[in-house]
Write an enzyme that holds these catalytic residues in place. Structure first.
Site, PDB file in Angstrom:
ATOM      1  CB  THR A  40      22.560 -31.128 -12.040  1.00 46.40           C
ATOM      2  OG1 THR A  40      21.637 -30.314 -11.341  1.00 46.40           O
ATOM      3  CG2 THR A  40      23.056 -30.384 -13.249  1.00 46.40           C
ATOM      4  CE1 TYR A  90      19.548 -29.257 -13.489  1.00 42.37           C
ATOM      5  CE2 TYR A  90      20.444 -27.143 -14.207  1.00 42.37           C
ATOM      6  CZ  TYR A  90      20.321 -28.138 -13.243  1.00 42.37           C
ATOM      7  OH  TYR A  90      20.950 -27.999 -12.036  1.00 42.37           O
ATOM      8  CB  THR A  93      25.286 -30.432  -6.180  1.00 37.97           C
ATOM      9  OG1 THR A  93      24.426 -29.477  -6.798  1.00 37.97           O
ATOM     10  CG2 THR A  93      26.124 -31.143  -7.209  1.00 37.97           C
ATOM     11  CG  ASP A  94      20.119 -28.341  -4.858  1.00 32.82           C
ATOM     12  OD1 ASP A  94      21.129 -27.795  -5.338  1.00 32.82           O
ATOM     13  OD2 ASP A  94      18.972 -28.123  -5.282  1.00 32.82           O
ATOM     14  CE  LYS A  99      24.991 -26.436  -5.124  1.00 28.56           C
ATOM     15  NZ  LYS A  99      23.788 -26.928  -5.817  1.00 28.56           N
ATOM     16  CD  GLU A 147      21.239 -18.488  31.410  1.00 30.14           C
ATOM     17  OE1 GLU A 147      22.103 -17.603  31.220  1.00 30.14           O
ATOM     18  OE2 GLU A 147      20.019 -18.297  31.266  1.00 30.14           O
TER      19      GLU A 147
HETATM   20  N1  ASP Z   1      18.857 -29.183  -7.952  1.00 31.55           N
HETATM   21  C1  ASP Z   1      19.862 -30.134  -8.377  1.00 31.55           C
HETATM   22  C2  ASP Z   1      19.819 -31.315  -7.441  1.00 31.55           C
HETATM   23  O1  ASP Z   1      20.260 -31.207  -6.334  1.00 31.55           O
HETATM   24  C3  ASP Z   1      21.184 -29.473  -8.384  1.00 31.55           C
HETATM   25  C4  ASP Z   1      22.340 -30.357  -8.772  1.00 31.55           C
HETATM   26  O2  ASP Z   1      22.282 -31.561  -8.827  1.00 31.55           O
HETATM   27  O3  ASP Z   1      23.425 -29.764  -9.048  1.00 31.55           O
HETATM   28  O4  ASP Z   1      19.317 -32.358  -7.799  1.00 31.55           O
END
Ligand code: ASP
Length: 329
Positions: A13, A27, A93-94, A166, A288
């Protein structure tokens, strides 16, 4: 002389765009290249010399072992060079926590490596990417950042790659370290550390990926009521999966239906690590289950347990030895 920082862009992002300043969803992630990201933060050049590389330009939900391997190899190469003082990786961020932990276990240097990204696309009226990137370079140039393992910087928080996860789908304050807390904070470009994580990392792990072209196949299965995922476990095993991470319920419990099938597959050399679908706390296995060869993932969440299990399987497939890795890293 100013410190020299390599910035490696992978997408996300922070490099995302949409034709509306109001939109923070819908986006395209990974649309802008590294030059555009750097142009948005000219202030960085006042305290660091930057050299940029485009590693990939993807939405990190589609991150692959191949890109993570390339990234680690490139960082190892750069950090051997005397003149590079640290590395910043821009990342979606994913799956940032997965790549960060992968690098935490495979980068062989005590120079700073910092991942950052953004929750809002670059076109947003209040994009968080530029400040996060500024902070990441400030952290990578800080003397105290050496030998801390790979770090994540988001929303002024400094987090360890070992513990960060996250915890919010959309909010700017999306990363936390449940049970462990932040390593520190960045305020107006100044770095404050106030915490350490004791787990071993970087030069103090046995995982060397420089000559690896791919990684052992490890998948994740979730536990839930009326769980029929034992059938999926069997299908994955028949398709070449060498290791499974179970996102168990509670402190790492597995539905009896699933456990019966896992026990059979473990006799055929499937390696199984048990994590939890709960965000905080330790997994505890019964005597176990330990005797059956299940590996306790400790406090690692399933997606990070998968990273460590893949790397462990590059060394051996003895569940007792792998259990030791899970205690140390
Ligand atoms: N879907 C995006 C990614 O992980 C989300 C982000 O970057 O915040 O590339």
């Amino acid at each position: 002389m100013k410190p020299k920082i390599a910035i490696l862009a992978t997408g996300g992002t922070i490099a995302g765009t949409i034709d509306s300043a109001i939109a923070t969803t819908g986006y395209k992630a990974g649309a802008l290249n590294i030059e555009v990201l750097l142009d948005a933060v000219p202030q960085i050049k006042e305290f660091a010399t930057i050299i940029g590389y485009q590693i990939s330009n993807i939405d990190s939900s589609s991150m692959s072992n191949e890109i993570q391997l390339n990234l680690a190899k490139k960082i190892n190469k750069l950090l051997i060079e005397d003149e590079i003082d640290g590395v910043v990786v821009t990342h979606g961020t994913d799956t940032m926590e997965e790549s960060a932990y992968f690098l935490n276990l495979t980068v062989k240097s005590d120079k700073p490596v910092v991942l950052t990204g953004a929750m809002r696309p670059a076109t947003s009226m209040s994009a968080d990417g530029p400040k996060n990137l500024y902070n990441a370079v400030a952290l990578a140039t800080n003397e105290k950042s050496k030998n801390k393992g790979v770090m994540i910087v988001m929303n002024d928080r400094i987090l360890s790659a070992r513990t960060a996860t996250k915890t919010h789908t959309l909010n700017l304050d999306a990363f936390f370290s449940p049970d462990f807390g932040d390593l520190g904070y960045i305020l107006d470009g100044k770095v404050y550390f106030y915490n350490t994580i004791e787990k071993l990392h970087t030069k103090n792990t046995p995982f060397n990926i420089d000559n690896l072209e791919n990684l052992p196949k490890v998948d994740i299965l979730y536990s839930y009521s009326d769980d029929g995922s034992g059938i999926a476990a069997k299908a994955l095993f028949d398709n070449g999966t060498q290791g499974l991470v179970i996102a168990g319920s509670g402190s790492g419990n597995i539905h009896q239906n699933q456990k019966n099938i896992l026990k059979d597959l473990m006799k055929k050399n499937l390696i199984v690590a048990v994590s939890s679908r709960i965000q905080a706390g330790q997994v505890v296995l019964s005597k176990e289950d330990e005797d059956l060869g299940f590996i306790c993932a400790q406090d690692l969440n399933p997606q990070k347990a998968r990273i460590l299990l893949m790397l462990s399987l590059t060394k051996n497939n003895n569940s007792k030895k792998i259990q030791e890795y899970f205690k140390i890293y």
